[in-house]
Design an enzyme around this catalytic site. Structure first.
Site, mmCIF file in Angstrom:
data_model
loop_
_atom_site.group_PDB
_atom_site.id
_atom_site.type_symbol
_atom_site.label_atom_id
_atom_site.label_comp_id
_atom_site.label_asym_id
_atom_site.label_seq_id
_atom_site.Cartn_x
_atom_site.Cartn_y
_atom_site.Cartn_z
ATOM 1 N N ILE A 166 14.819 -2.106 -1.735
ATOM 2 C CA ILE A 166 15.425 -3.638 -1.392
ATOM 3 C C ILE A 166 15.483 -4.417 -2.705
ATOM 4 C CG2 ILE A 166 13.333 -4.809 -0.900
ATOM 5 C CD1 ILE A 166 16.573 -4.757 1.346
ATOM 6 N N TYR B 104 15.186 2.949 3.435
ATOM 7 C CA TYR B 104 14.777 2.277 2.085
ATOM 8 C C TYR B 104 13.514 1.753 2.244
ATOM 9 C CZ TYR B 104 16.005 -2.041 4.500
ATOM 10 O OH TYR B 104 15.988 -2.932 5.331
ATOM 11 N N CYS B 105 12.911 1.181 1.191
ATOM 12 C CA CYS B 105 11.839 0.605 1.223
ATOM 13 C C CYS B 105 11.675 -0.590 0.228
ATOM 14 C CB CYS B 105 10.469 1.435 0.962
ATOM 15 S SG CYS B 105 10.530 2.437 -0.844
ATOM 16 N N ARG B 106 10.631 -0.989 -0.570
ATOM 17 C CA ARG B 106 10.717 -2.185 -1.445
ATOM 18 C C ARG B 106 11.280 -1.751 -2.939
ATOM 19 N NH1 ARG B 106 5.107 -3.610 -3.165
ATOM 20 N NH2 ARG B 106 5.482 -1.686 -4.562
ATOM 21 N N GLY C 276 11.824 2.217 -3.446
ATOM 22 C CA GLY C 276 12.275 3.689 -3.438
ATOM 23 C C GLY C 276 11.334 4.564 -3.521
#
Length: 130
Positions: free
Chosen positions: A116, A87-89, A91
């Site tokens: 996230i 995951y990242c901020r 997607g």
């Protein structure tokens, strides 16, 4: 006629790549991501920057910054057959990272749609690094 043949070939190539990616990379929502994490099987990778990671992350996640020049090298210690939860901020970065990971041989990647941000919106727990 030649242009049409090239176009058809290109479309077939892209459709084959999409099947390949969809077999390896599964884009899932935060509820599915949370349920899979409960199994305890796999590795959670947060591909945000260290600053973003330290502001709050999913428990037991490892930080491998997608923007780092060492991103691919750091993945060498990760088992390619183990489920990877990434995951990242929001997607986008994690999807790019998942595609790179697929290209170097990873074969079971779960990408958190919405990153996230979606995780927080669903009110799932996070932790902060010291």
């Amino acid at each position: 006629m030649k242009k049409l043949l090239y176009l058809v070939s290109f479309i077939l190539l892209i459709s084959c790549l999409n099947v390949s990616y969809s077999e390896v990379i599964k884009n899932i929502n935060s509820k599915e991501f949370n349920e899979l994490l409960k199994s305890g099987d796999g590795i959670i990778i947060d591909v945000r920057t260290p600053h973003e990671f330290h502001s709050g992350h999913i428990k037991e996640a490892s930080n491998i910054d997608f923007y780092s020049d060492e991103f691919i090298n750091k993945l060498e210690v990760v088992g390619k057959d183990v489920p990877i939860y990434i995951y990242c901020r929001s997607g986008g970065r994690s999807l790019q990272a998942a595609i790179k990971m697929k290209e170097i041989g990873f074969n079971n990647i779960y990408n958190l749609i919405g990153g996230i941000n979606a995780w927080n919106s669903a009110k799932y727990s996070m932790t902060k690094s010291i």
